[in-house]
Design an enzyme around this catalytic site. Sequence first.
Site, PDB file in Angstrom:
ATOM      1  N   THR A 286      56.309 -44.201 -23.540  1.00  0.00           N
ATOM      2  CA  THR A 286      55.875 -42.831 -23.712  1.00  0.00           C
ATOM      3  C   THR A 286      54.844 -42.884 -25.438  1.00  0.00           C
ATOM      4  OG1 THR A 286      57.852 -42.147 -25.079  1.00  0.00           O
ATOM      5  CG2 THR A 286      57.115 -41.231 -22.550  1.00  0.00           C
TER       6      THR A 286
ATOM      7  N   LYS B  24      62.853 -47.844 -23.027  1.00  0.00           N
ATOM      8  CA  LYS B  24      61.656 -47.083 -23.900  1.00  0.00           C
ATOM      9  C   LYS B  24      62.396 -46.092 -24.649  1.00  0.00           C
ATOM     10  CE  LYS B  24      60.582 -43.479 -23.487  1.00  0.00           C
ATOM     11  NZ  LYS B  24      60.831 -41.981 -23.957  1.00  0.00           N
TER      12      LYS B  24
ATOM     13  N   THR C 143      67.073 -41.063 -27.097  1.00  0.00           N
ATOM     14  CA  THR C 143      66.200 -40.586 -26.057  1.00  0.00           C
ATOM     15  C   THR C 143      65.686 -42.040 -25.403  1.00  0.00           C
ATOM     16  OG1 THR C 143      65.290 -38.725 -26.649  1.00  0.00           O
ATOM     17  CG2 THR C 143      63.930 -39.706 -25.117  1.00  0.00           C
TER      18      THR C 143
ATOM     19  N   GLU D 163      59.363 -43.452 -34.119  1.00  0.00           N
ATOM     20  CA  GLU D 163      57.991 -42.797 -34.274  1.00  0.00           C
ATOM     21  C   GLU D 163      57.679 -42.712 -35.804  1.00  0.00           C
ATOM     22  OE1 GLU D 163      58.699 -39.055 -32.369  1.00  0.00           O
ATOM     23  OE2 GLU D 163      57.842 -39.637 -30.615  1.00  0.00           O
TER      24      GLU D 163
ATOM     25  N   ASN E 148      55.417 -35.449 -34.415  1.00  0.00           N
ATOM     26  CA  ASN E 148      56.335 -34.754 -33.807  1.00  0.00           C
ATOM     27  C   ASN E 148      55.920 -33.187 -34.042  1.00  0.00           C
ATOM     28  OD1 ASN E 148      58.638 -36.227 -32.472  1.00  0.00           O
ATOM     29  ND2 ASN E 148      58.738 -37.079 -34.501  1.00  0.00           N
TER      30      ASN E 148
ATOM     31  N   SER F  58      51.157 -30.316 -28.043  1.00  0.00           N
ATOM     32  CA  SER F  58      49.957 -29.138 -28.244  1.00  0.00           C
ATOM     33  C   SER F  58      48.849 -30.213 -28.052  1.00  0.00           C
ATOM     34  CB  SER F  58      50.071 -28.549 -29.672  1.00  0.00           C
ATOM     35  OG  SER F  58      50.230 -29.428 -30.765  1.00  0.00           O
TER      36      SER F  58
END
Lengths: 391, 391
Positions: free
Chosen positions: A151, A173, A184, A264, A386, A391
């Site tokens: 992702t 992942k 996650t 991230e 994040n 959006s």
Amino acid sequence: MSITHPQGFTAAGVTAGLKRSGKKDLALVVNEGPLHVGVGVFTSNRVFAAPVAWSRQVVADGRVDAVVLNSGGANASTGAEGFADTHRTAEHVAVALQAAGKDVSAGDVAVCSTGLIGVRLPMDLLLPGVDAAVAALAADGGDDAAHAILTTDTVTKQSMVEGSGWSVAGMAKGAGMLAPGLATMLCVITTDAVVTHEAASRMLAEAVRSTFNRVDSDGCMSTNDTVLLLASGASGVSPDESALESALTQVCAELARGLVADAEGASHDIAVTVVNATTEHAAEEVARAVTRSNLFKAAIFGNDPNWGRVLAAVGTVPEQVAPFDANLLDVAINGVQVCRAAGVGDDRDLVDLTGREVHVTVDLHAGDASVTLWTNDLTHDYVHENSAYSS
Amino acid sequence: MSITHPQGFTAAGVTAGLKRSGKKDLALVVNEGPLHVGVGVFTSNRVFAAPVAWSRQVVADGRVDAVVLNSGGANASTGAEGFADTHRTAEHVAVALQAAGKDVSAGDVAVCSTGLIGVRLPMDLLLPGVDAAVAALAADGGDDAAHAILTTDTVTKQSMVEGSGWSVAGMAKGAGMLAPGLATMLCVITTDAVVTHEAASRMLAEAVRSTFNRVDSDGCMSTNDTVLLLASGASGVSPDESALESALTQVCAELARGLVADAEGASHDIAVTVVNATTEHAAEEVARAVTRSNLFKAAIFGNDPNWGRVLAAVGTVPEQVAPFDANLLDVAINGVQVCRAAGVGDDRDLVDLTGREVHVTVDLHAGDASVTLWTNDLTHDYVHENSAYSS
């Protein structure tokens, strides 16, 4: 070193169109046997996704024939329709594999999904993607599969350990929402060793406990976390249990480390080691208090060896969870003993935080148990990624 | 509406030179009597600062004559020398007040400090500052005192409630490291009501529980948190206990709300309300899971009504802590029911997050208890302020 390195597996990774980017987004892994051992560990979140509900049922009897994984949608909080979508996906995989001459039933097809919560999957894209994946199945398809599950990951995470005539390999992942009780993450591990599903289940639980469950990027536990272990037995070798468990743990540890390295927006990978705790549990709880401190993690982002924030985090752990004398605490950062007996230690200016890896050691002086947890720093980029994700 | 509004108090705020900025950094509050009731609530962090250790002793007998507070240094993790510094500060205050004709003993002088952990206070600056503060004591000095306790705060936090012939007023500082078991904050509350220290102690504990302890800006609990309540009895009025407790709670609530409104780098103040829980404790634990989710808080920063992250956080609370059926969960954001029965609800595009205040309501459908916790969003500025604080 992909998951198709162990014998008895085929895999594929294709573009079904679930990701707007046009990148690969659907992976299929097939256990060609002769054994069809399959076991799993899943999120402990009480809010879990439809594919988790489904796959828990699939592994209940210790058999898995195939795993289909999609990125571009988590299929979580999608109600009965979402579960029906997962069921339909498994049915479609089984039928397509049967058409390809493989004896697979839908009840032995695990499903994994990752992406945004609360959105139905576009089945009109996903099902043709399954057909394409079946057509693309190959004995060297593991690398494609590893790409298709990404992702916000920037690189694939793959690892392998070679035994004597057998091997274990894994792909994962995950690049955020990493937390105890699993990051996650989706992870598929393959081995061609001969092993029973009871032994495989026990080994997987133990390996996950000491690897993935000791990664905590941002304290957030996902609804979709899944780790599957498939054994084909195709090597014909029954390795010593301790050798197999050791290989499995090593594969998991490398994948877990890879998740932290690609978290991230992170600019530092931080190992928090708690030593001389009364129990391993106590050490782990103290380490978690530190890895969850936003203040500490923001300081590391700023290359600031702010040991006061480490102590403040350690002090939040209740006495009954981790007995220690707060006046005896030592803290070292990258080898410099910046805090000694809960007071000022060596010069903090000696600490070099310019590298990617940071090692923080907290000495509780209370026992002889120790634990290391990995986390990341809290950065501008974490907030950016994040705050803009859905959006 | 400062803390010198209630009769029987004098205060001052001066520049001792502890802050490089040259702003006021030392406050003194004196209870001129006739009563000298003083009670306190302190951080539950096991790593607590020297002034917390000292002030706990001071309030043990229910009497406080004066409070000296400094910003520019927390005097935490400073060992025996740090405690000696605090002791010496209290002695100096007592001697200076005695010279000014007031009957004060060092054992009745509470000390509060705030700033960086692990650094000794510059006593050569602090003690002359105490002299200057004693010289500046005034019946209208409350506002100066409120300024002198600020650190990264951008505004003073003061509040007041007027009773019939008596009043309660408070000042607080805190702008980050706000967490349950108290925010990083110092707070002094004054009243001229006549009250026993036993009643005052009980009321303060209750008021703090439902106000300051329900503010959680970043999940980080400080080493220095202190809330003191001083009663002078100067009004001669003994208000009804429920009236006094109500006024005290209101003062605390306004100050707590002020802390959230001024939290470091925040762009939204978020009220997380959990309704229909089995118990207040269950509601609070669920709300805390949400207020601690970095993913959720970063989404709000991005004006993204990402209810999936709310559900994912709610699901991490163990069943034994908060019984509920995960399939029944509803989530509303700013009045829009974005999640219904754990699935997709009304259109998320209807949610307007452009304002400063955000209201998230989670309905557990399990009982009739409810709780509201306040937190902030996770922003670039939070990361910036907290990565640059000590360097």
